[in-house]
Enzyme design. Structure first.
Site, short mmCIF file in Angstrom:
data_model
loop_
_atom_site.label_atom_id
_atom_site.label_comp_id
_atom_site.label_asym_id
_atom_site.label_seq_id
_atom_site.Cartn_x
_atom_site.Cartn_y
_atom_site.Cartn_z
N HIS A 175 -23.13 9.71 -18.90
CA HIS A 175 -22.55 8.45 -18.43
C HIS A 175 -23.70 7.57 -17.93
CE1 HIS A 175 -18.30 10.17 -17.39
NE2 HIS A 175 -18.18 9.35 -18.42
N CYS A 269 -19.89 8.81 -8.83
CA CYS A 269 -18.77 9.16 -9.73
C CYS A 269 -17.44 9.19 -8.97
CB CYS A 269 -18.93 10.56 -10.31
SG CYS A 269 -20.40 10.82 -11.26
N1 ARG Z 1 -16.74 16.43 -15.37
C1 ARG Z 1 -16.65 15.01 -15.49
C2 ARG Z 1 -16.81 14.61 -16.95
O1 ARG Z 1 -17.58 15.23 -17.63
C3 ARG Z 1 -17.68 14.33 -14.64
C4 ARG Z 1 -17.54 12.85 -14.60
C5 ARG Z 1 -18.61 12.18 -13.82
N2 ARG Z 1 -18.34 10.80 -13.67
C6 ARG Z 1 -19.24 9.81 -13.73
N3 ARG Z 1 -18.87 8.61 -13.42
N4 ARG Z 1 -20.46 10.01 -14.16
O2 ARG Z 1 -16.20 13.69 -17.42
#
Ligand code: ARG
Length: 283
Positions: A175, A269
């Site tokens: 991300h 996050c």
């Molecule tokens: N386990 C989640 C996923 O893989 C983590 C999300 C993290 N969120 C972020 N905004 N980076 O989607």
């Protein structure tokens, strides 16, 4: 954009965030390289860490709204992924992986029930603020792992801001908000290794004075930081980055988010910024 000087005086501005308690948090599947379902997560410690994050935001004068967690959605704590909310418009996420897909409905309902934001559901994969960072009047938009490049036109059109697409190339930084953080109205920090050569050039030309962060801080989710323009909340192990931010005039606040990191997440996050509509321009 983004020149910093050691003598700079940093000004905080208060924000409104949406958060989701980690009541059902777990690592039950692996959709990023950090997730290992065989590694235990401490359910009490994660709540403690999340409460400390919420407490720190409240203490800094920010407002925190809460969305009810839904059983069976262990990643719902990562509220940043629920939508992108800007100027009273919410573009609700369309998740890449089926495991997270039902979260969209919960975030959509919460935003609609709230009444005064316009709400639309993204047509293409679009993981909200995980991949959309607002700075200097534009939306920086990651693609390559989660959000589809095809969604950028819809984001620009609906949110009414230019969208600058950035290609993520390292699966550990799936991300945009794991590879780049907005520090204030026009300053960012990022780890160049997470981006394609063309995106690195683009970032350099847009933000020639940005802080370029070391890989060692990036792998500790140091870039998954929440800044209000002055205070920067970031994970404890990213200590060399904290020192650097302090020398740039920011106030780093270290938080232990070890349990959230097991799911591939950090402080940023866990928050979705609810940006209010611009006040009407004075005649
Ligand atoms: N386990 C989640 C996923 O893989 C983590 C999300 C993290 N969120 C972020 N905004 N980076 O989607």
């Amino acid at each position: 954009m983004g020149r910093t000087t050691i003598s700079a005086v940093r000004t905080a501005s208060s924000r409104r965030f949406l958060m989701c308690r980690p009541t059902y948090f777990a690592v039950e599947y692996a959709i990023n390289p950090w997730m290992d379902p065989s590694r235990p997560v401490d359910p009490l410690l994660v709540v403690e860490q999340w409460e400390a994050l919420r407490g720190a935001l409240l203490e800094l004068g920010h407002a925190v709204d809460l969305i009810d967690p839904v059983p069976g959605l262990p990643d719902m704590v990562f509220a940043a992924n629920g939508a992108t909310v800007l100027d009273g418009r919410a573009l609700v996420a369309t998740f890449r992986h089926p495991q997270r897909a039902p979260e969209s409905g919960a975030y959509e309902k919460w935003l609609r029930d709230r009444g005064h934001v316009e709400v639309r559901c993204a047509e293409h994969p679009n993981e909200g603020e995980g991949d959309h960072l607002v700075v200097a009047g534009v939306v920086l938009a990651g693609h390559g792992f989660r959000t589809a490049a095809a969604s950028h036109a819809e984001t620009a059109d609906y949110l009414g801001r230019p969208v600058i697409g950035l290609t993520l190339v390292d699966p550990r930084f799936y991300h945009l908000d794991t590879a780049l953080a907005v520090l204030d109205e026009e300053q960012i920090m990022y780890w160049p290794g997470a981006f394609s050569p063309a995106s690195r050039r683009r970032l350099h030309s847009l933000f020639p004075h940005a802080l370029r962060v070391e890989e060692q801080d990036a792998v500790h989710f140091g870039l998954n930081a929440i800044s209000d323009g002055r205070h920067v909340l970031l994970p404890t192990p990213a200590c060399s980055l904290a020192g650097r931010l302090a020398s740039e005039g920011y106030e780093p606040i270290a938080l232990d988010v070890s349990e959230l990191a097991k799911a591939g997440g950090g402080p940023k996050c866990c928050v979705l910024q609810l940006r209010q509509p611009e006040p009407p321009a004075r005649p």
